[in-house]
Design an enzyme around this catalytic site. Structure first.
Site, PDB file in Angstrom:
ATOM      1  N   GLU A  64      -2.503  -8.085  -7.997  1.00 44.20           N
ATOM      2  CA  GLU A  64      -3.248  -8.429  -6.785  1.00 44.20           C
ATOM      3  C   GLU A  64      -3.230  -9.927  -6.497  1.00 44.20           C
ATOM      4  OE1 GLU A  64      -6.877  -6.031  -6.714  1.00 44.20           O
ATOM      5  OE2 GLU A  64      -5.737  -4.424  -7.664  1.00 44.20           O
ATOM      6  N   SER A 108       4.665  -9.975  -0.066  1.00 51.81           N
ATOM      7  CA  SER A 108       3.659  -8.916   0.138  1.00 51.81           C
ATOM      8  C   SER A 108       2.925  -9.115   1.465  1.00 51.81           C
ATOM      9  CB  SER A 108       2.648  -8.931  -1.005  1.00 51.81           C
ATOM     10  OG  SER A 108       3.316  -8.739  -2.222  1.00 51.81           O
TER      11      SER A 108
HETATM   12  C1  FAD Z   1       2.643  -3.698 -13.789  1.00 54.21           C
HETATM   13  C2  FAD Z   1       2.492  -4.030 -12.348  1.00 54.21           C
HETATM   14  C3  FAD Z   1       1.759  -3.196 -11.513  1.00 54.21           C
HETATM   15  C4  FAD Z   1       1.658  -3.460 -10.147  1.00 54.21           C
HETATM   16  N1  FAD Z   1       1.009  -2.577  -9.328  1.00 54.21           N
HETATM   17  C5  FAD Z   1       1.055  -2.761  -7.975  1.00 54.21           C
HETATM   18  C6  FAD Z   1       0.520  -1.773  -7.087  1.00 54.21           C
HETATM   19  O1  FAD Z   1      -0.048  -0.766  -7.516  1.00 54.21           O
HETATM   20  N2  FAD Z   1       0.662  -1.956  -5.753  1.00 54.21           N
HETATM   21  C7  FAD Z   1       1.268  -3.061  -5.238  1.00 54.21           C
HETATM   22  O2  FAD Z   1       1.370  -3.181  -4.022  1.00 54.21           O
HETATM   23  N3  FAD Z   1       1.775  -4.050  -6.063  1.00 54.21           N
HETATM   24  C8  FAD Z   1       1.695  -3.893  -7.405  1.00 54.21           C
HETATM   25  N4  FAD Z   1       2.213  -4.853  -8.252  1.00 54.21           N
HETATM   26  C9  FAD Z   1       2.842  -6.007  -7.682  1.00 54.21           C
HETATM   27  C10 FAD Z   1       2.074  -7.320  -7.868  1.00 54.21           C
HETATM   28  O3  FAD Z   1       0.916  -7.328  -7.068  1.00 54.21           O
HETATM   29  C11 FAD Z   1       3.049  -8.439  -7.523  1.00 54.21           C
HETATM   30  O4  FAD Z   1       4.064  -8.435  -8.521  1.00 54.21           O
HETATM   31  C12 FAD Z   1       2.406  -9.797  -7.443  1.00 54.21           C
HETATM   32  O5  FAD Z   1       1.467  -9.853  -6.382  1.00 54.21           O
HETATM   33  C13 FAD Z   1       3.471 -10.887  -7.195  1.00 54.21           C
HETATM   34  O6  FAD Z   1       4.297 -10.546  -6.114  1.00 54.21           O
HETATM   35  P1  FAD Z   1       5.871 -10.486  -6.310  1.00 54.21           P
HETATM   36  O7  FAD Z   1       6.184  -9.708  -7.535  1.00 54.21           O
HETATM   37  O8  FAD Z   1       6.480 -10.023  -5.027  1.00 54.21           O
HETATM   38  O9  FAD Z   1       6.279 -11.967  -6.643  1.00 54.21           O
HETATM   39  P2  FAD Z   1       6.990 -13.019  -5.700  1.00 54.21           P
HETATM   40  O10 FAD Z   1       6.363 -12.986  -4.345  1.00 54.21           O
HETATM   41  O11 FAD Z   1       8.455 -12.833  -5.812  1.00 54.21           O
HETATM   42  O12 FAD Z   1       6.554 -14.376  -6.386  1.00 54.21           O
HETATM   43  C14 FAD Z   1       7.288 -15.054  -7.403  1.00 54.21           C
HETATM   44  C15 FAD Z   1       6.693 -16.440  -7.549  1.00 54.21           C
HETATM   45  O13 FAD Z   1       6.850 -17.170  -6.334  1.00 54.21           O
HETATM   46  C16 FAD Z   1       5.586 -17.582  -5.849  1.00 54.21           C
HETATM   47  N5  FAD Z   1       5.580 -17.465  -4.389  1.00 54.21           N
HETATM   48  C17 FAD Z   1       6.009 -16.394  -3.644  1.00 54.21           C
HETATM   49  N6  FAD Z   1       5.837 -16.636  -2.342  1.00 54.21           N
HETATM   50  C18 FAD Z   1       5.280 -17.879  -2.245  1.00 54.21           C
HETATM   51  C19 FAD Z   1       4.855 -18.685  -1.153  1.00 54.21           C
HETATM   52  N7  FAD Z   1       4.936 -18.274   0.105  1.00 54.21           N
HETATM   53  N8  FAD Z   1       4.341 -19.906  -1.426  1.00 54.21           N
HETATM   54  C20 FAD Z   1       4.238 -20.343  -2.710  1.00 54.21           C
HETATM   55  N9  FAD Z   1       4.616 -19.615  -3.788  1.00 54.21           N
HETATM   56  C21 FAD Z   1       5.131 -18.399  -3.552  1.00 54.21           C
HETATM   57  C22 FAD Z   1       4.565 -16.657  -6.485  1.00 54.21           C
HETATM   58  O14 FAD Z   1       3.264 -17.231  -6.583  1.00 54.21           O
HETATM   59  C23 FAD Z   1       5.192 -16.395  -7.843  1.00 54.21           C
HETATM   60  O15 FAD Z   1       4.854 -17.430  -8.728  1.00 54.21           O
HETATM   61  C24 FAD Z   1       2.266  -4.625  -9.624  1.00 54.21           C
HETATM   62  C25 FAD Z   1       2.942  -5.512 -10.474  1.00 54.21           C
HETATM   63  C26 FAD Z   1       3.069  -5.219 -11.808  1.00 54.21           C
HETATM   64  C27 FAD Z   1       3.840  -6.164 -12.695  1.00 54.21           C
END
Ligand code: FAD
Length: 392
Positions: free
Chosen positions: A363, A131
């Site tokens: 978030e 993100s």
């Molecule tokens: C129902 C729902 C509604 C949502 N609504 C919105 C929305 O309206 N708008 C929006 O923009 N997003 C939205 N999201 C997304 C949500 O904010 C993200 O899913 C969340 O921030 C995690 O990001 P990701 O899914 O890309 O996980 P990933 O980045 O794939 O993370 C997976 C794991 O790896 C870890 N990780 C990833 N990168 C690193 C790093 N550099 N260092 C250490 N650990 C790391 C994370 O902490 C996590 O444990 C929504 C999610 C859900 C499930």
């Protein structure tokens, strides 16, 4: 002033509570069954009870609540239903994002947001990258437009929203090779914009969380929110307080879980006595209440500071981190207090347990919040000890 005094605000809050418990709570089983919030049916009611305009400034037709007042409304929504809470949370938090726009953008969008005629969502998360500043979404200037390409997913309200605030990298090769992190306002129906449904969620059912695809969309230059390159500060401006609102949602879910657990513990009799008389069950209830008390006061401290104009980067992440852990513990214990019946779909505890798990992800994951807190500590931006002569 919309609410000239505390009594007037309390009367509004009472109206919201009565509406939610009398008219929305009975709809919850159907929403859960269908995994669908009947938004068009609810939109006029949400408007009548001022659920779209809580944070819109009075100058644009809103209630202009401060964040402590808004938290009381949001907490009640979380007690009733996580999906409706998520839907209204995203719309209301987006007000703070749109407020970073130019005056003419605020004048154009905020009044329509206040009435709920314009539902807004924000797109940060991507399927092919991390993100924020890891974004793969790009918008290259061509004439009077930016040509936007890329994908966002899990975007709440995508099914219903009219306006999508999209974080991406903009560039203008005619002037400079540099990319800038910016927000583009993409409108539903722009050619090249597709919205694809994603699978149903574990909890917070009925809201939409969809995939957005941008395929050479020509976004007019005037749709840059604020100025090009403002993306990093815009992200901070709305996420810093919005993350406390996730903690508020966790608090609502936790409070409702405790209320139901207390009632059940008094009612359920085993071996001739209510389970509330057993020390082990009392231990669960005591630990739940302790988490809730701590979370409530952390949130109040953070939001009071925010309303007084202070930055709350560390406090916001602390509330979010503690909130997701606390609501996890509280809903675990609520399930144990309810025994096997709590595991059935007919039980509200089953729903609250699932709703709580979204707070872990929304978030930012715990990892991200630990990073933010540690950064604030190491840069000495957060006081680790109370002021002299004061407890906090
Ligand atoms: C129902 C729902 C509604 C949502 N609504 C919105 C929305 O309206 N708008 C929006 O923009 N997003 C939205 N999201 C997304 C949500 O904010 C993200 O899913 C969340 O921030 C995690 O990001 P990701 O899914 O890309 O996980 P990933 O980045 O794939 O993370 C997976 C794991 O790896 C870890 N990780 C990833 N990168 C690193 C790093 N550099 N260092 C250490 N650990 C790391 C994370 O902490 C996590 O444990 C929504 C999610 C859900 C499930």
């Amino acid at each position: 002033m919309v609410f000239p005094d505390e009594a007037a605000f309390q009367a509004y809050l009472q109206d919201v509570k009565e509406f939610l418990w009398q008219e929305i709570d009975p709809l919850v089983p159907q929403i859960e069954h269908d995994a669908l919030i009947p938004f068009e049916q609810l939109r006029p009611k949400f408007r009548d009870h001022h659920l779209f305009d809580c944070l819109v400034p009075e100058a644009y037709g809103g209630l202009g609540l401060n964040t402590v007042q808004y938290a009381a409304v949001l907490k009640e929504l979380a007690k009733i239903h996580g999906g409706i809470r998520a839907m209204l949370h995203v719309h209301n938090s987006s007000v703070h994002l749109i407020e970073t726009g130019r005056p003419e953008q605020q004048a154009r969008y905020l009044p329509a947001m206040a009435t709920g005629d314009l539902l807004v969502c924000f797109g940060l998360t991507e399927p092919d990258s991390g993100s924020g500043l890891d974004s793969n979404c790009t918008a290259v200037r061509k004439g009077d437009a930016y040509i936007l390409n890329g994908r966002k997913h899990l975007i709440t309200n995508a099914r219903e929203a009219d306006l999508f605030a999209i974080f991406c990298f903009t560039s203008n090769p005619a002037q400079s090779p540099e990319r800038q992190f910016s927000v583009l306002l993409v409108e539903r129906g722009m050619p090249g914009f597709t919205i694809t449904s994603m699978a149903h969620t574990m909890g917070c059912s009925g809201a939409s969380h969809d995939l957005l695809t941008f395929d050479d969309i020509a976004v007019p230059v005037e749709n840059v929110l604020g100025q090009e390159g403002m993306g990093p500060e815009q992200l901070l401006a709305f996420l810093e307080v919005s993350r406390v609102f996730i903690a508020v949602a966790a608090l609502g879910t936790a409070e409702r879980s405790l209320e139901l657990s207390l009632a059940w513990a008094k009612q359920r009799v085993t071996f001739g006595k209510p389970i509330a008389s057993r020390q082990a069950v009392q231990g669960y209830l005591a630990e739940m209440a302790t988490d809730i008390y701590a979370l409530r006061h952390m949130i109040l401290d953070a939001l009071r500071k925010y309303d007084a104009g202070q930055r709350i980067a560390a406090e916001s992440s602390m509330c979010k981190l503690f909130g997701l852990e606390a609501v996890g513990r509280v809903t675990d214990k609520a399930l144990l207090v309810h025994g096997g019946l709590g595991y059935l779909k007919s039980s509200r505890i089953e729903m609250l347990y699932r709703d709580a798990r979204l707070n872990w992800l929304e978030e930012g994951t715990p990892t991200i919040h630990k990073l933010i807190i540690a950064r604030a500590l190491l840069q000495e931006e957060f006081e680790t000890v109370g002021r002299d002569g004061e407890l906090i």
